[in-house]
Design a protein around this motif. Structure first.
Motif, mmCIF file in Angstrom:
data_model
loop_
_atom_site.group_PDB
_atom_site.id
_atom_site.type_symbol
_atom_site.label_atom_id
_atom_site.label_comp_id
_atom_site.label_asym_id
_atom_site.label_seq_id
_atom_site.Cartn_x
_atom_site.Cartn_y
_atom_site.Cartn_z
ATOM 1 N N THR A 42 63.793 61.748 57.199
ATOM 2 C CA THR A 42 63.126 60.680 57.944
ATOM 3 C C THR A 42 62.861 59.520 56.985
ATOM 4 N N PHE A 43 62.592 58.337 57.555
ATOM 5 C CA PHE A 43 62.222 57.201 56.704
ATOM 6 C C PHE A 43 61.390 56.198 57.491
ATOM 7 N N ILE A 57 60.629 57.490 52.182
ATOM 8 C CA ILE A 57 61.768 58.322 52.565
ATOM 9 C C ILE A 57 61.359 59.772 52.400
ATOM 10 N N GLU A 58 61.763 60.618 53.334
ATOM 11 C CA GLU A 58 61.453 62.037 53.232
ATOM 12 C C GLU A 58 62.739 62.830 53.048
ATOM 13 N N ILE A 59 62.795 63.587 51.965
ATOM 14 C CA ILE A 59 63.907 64.490 51.698
ATOM 15 C C ILE A 59 63.309 65.885 51.545
ATOM 16 N N GLY A 60 63.654 66.791 52.449
ATOM 17 C CA GLY A 60 63.003 68.085 52.462
ATOM 18 C C GLY A 60 61.533 67.885 52.749
ATOM 19 N N ILE A 78 59.634 53.726 48.727
ATOM 20 C CA ILE A 78 60.641 52.668 48.669
ATOM 21 C C ILE A 78 59.977 51.451 48.030
ATOM 22 N N GLY A 79 60.489 51.011 46.914
ATOM 23 C CA GLY A 79 59.904 49.867 46.220
ATOM 24 C C GLY A 79 60.135 48.570 46.976
ATOM 25 N N LYS A 80 59.229 47.629 46.814
ATOM 26 C CA LYS A 80 59.326 46.348 47.521
ATOM 27 C C LYS A 80 60.634 45.619 47.225
ATOM 28 N N LEU A 81 61.101 45.678 45.979
ATOM 29 C CA LEU A 81 62.329 44.981 45.612
ATOM 30 C C LEU A 81 63.565 45.596 46.264
#
Length: 239
Positions: free
Chosen positions: A209-210, A215-218, A224-227
């Protein structure tokens, strides 16, 4: 397809694991042939005197005679791809008109790019015979615990930076190696991996999911960085 000339390759490196990795890569590609392995420039000179070599993978920092000086001493050298763990040697290597400069540990896809640069026909040949047929088995090697550890790309979940080290989280466990996250980013195929933060790289295929910020992994949440947010949203929404 017209008959393709076999490229005879010589691997010159004082480190046995480095020779083994490149030799294995060469043997993976039908268009390449391993003409020999040498642990130093003196051995390599003997091989070149007795065998035809089209392409030489040459380590720079070696005892007795380094790769730069060895190349300067040759009158009619084969095409050369420098391999080294020391980026400070890059400038002089390019001044010697070498084909490419590979940083150790050398990932397979970066190896293929160098072959493509050296011989124009190799691109399509390698792409069809190696990349497409063995895409799921593409791998890279990382130096960990004084040995080279093979990591299958499809097993990588995400990568986390910790100052001078990185943690590579895979479905098989975790590998810790002394390397910058930027250098690892260059090793990985951009269609399958993305930098989402100054400290994180993720496998796009493993994202569960995100949101705009996470972000979700497992069961792991990765910021997620702003840049990186704008580019990542475009990438994720196009998947």
């Amino acid at each position: 397809m017209p008959e393709t000339k076999t490229i005879r390759c010589l691997v010159v490196d004082d480190e046995p694991p480095a020779r083994e990795i490149l030799s294995r890569y060469i043997n993976e590609i039908p268009a390449l042939e391993l003409a020999g392995q040498s642990a130093n420039a003196i051995e390599a000179f003997t091989v070149l005197q007795h065998r035809t070599v089209d392409l030489m993978f040459l380590d720079i920092r070696m005892p007795q005679l380094n790769g730069n000086d060895f190349l300067k001493a040759m009158k009619n050298p084969p095409k050369v791809i420098f391999t080294t763990a020391y980026p400070e040697y890059a400038l002089e290597g390019y001044e010697l008109d070498v084909v490419d400069y590979l940083m150790k540990p050398v990932p397979f896809d970066r190896f293929l790019k160098s072959i493509n640069k050296a011989f124009s026909f190799a691109g399509s040949l390698v792409q069809h015979e190696i990349i497409n047929e063995k895409k799921n088995e593409a791998f890279v090697y990382f130096r960990a615990d004084r040995k080279m550890v093979k990591v299958i790309l499809r097993d990588i979940l995400y990568i986390e930076s910790m100052k001078d080290y990185i943690k590579i989280f895979t479905s098989q466990g975790m590998v810790i190696t002394k390397q910058s996250i930027s250098s690892v980013e260059e090793m990985l195929p951009e269609k399958e991996f993305a930098r989402v933060h100054r400290s994180y790289i993720v496998s796009l295929n493993k994202i569960k999911t995100f949101t705009a910020e996470l972000i979700e992994i497992g069961n792991t949440g990765i910021p997620i960085g702003k840049l990186y947010r704008g580019e990542m949203m475009k990438t994720l929404q196009s998947k």
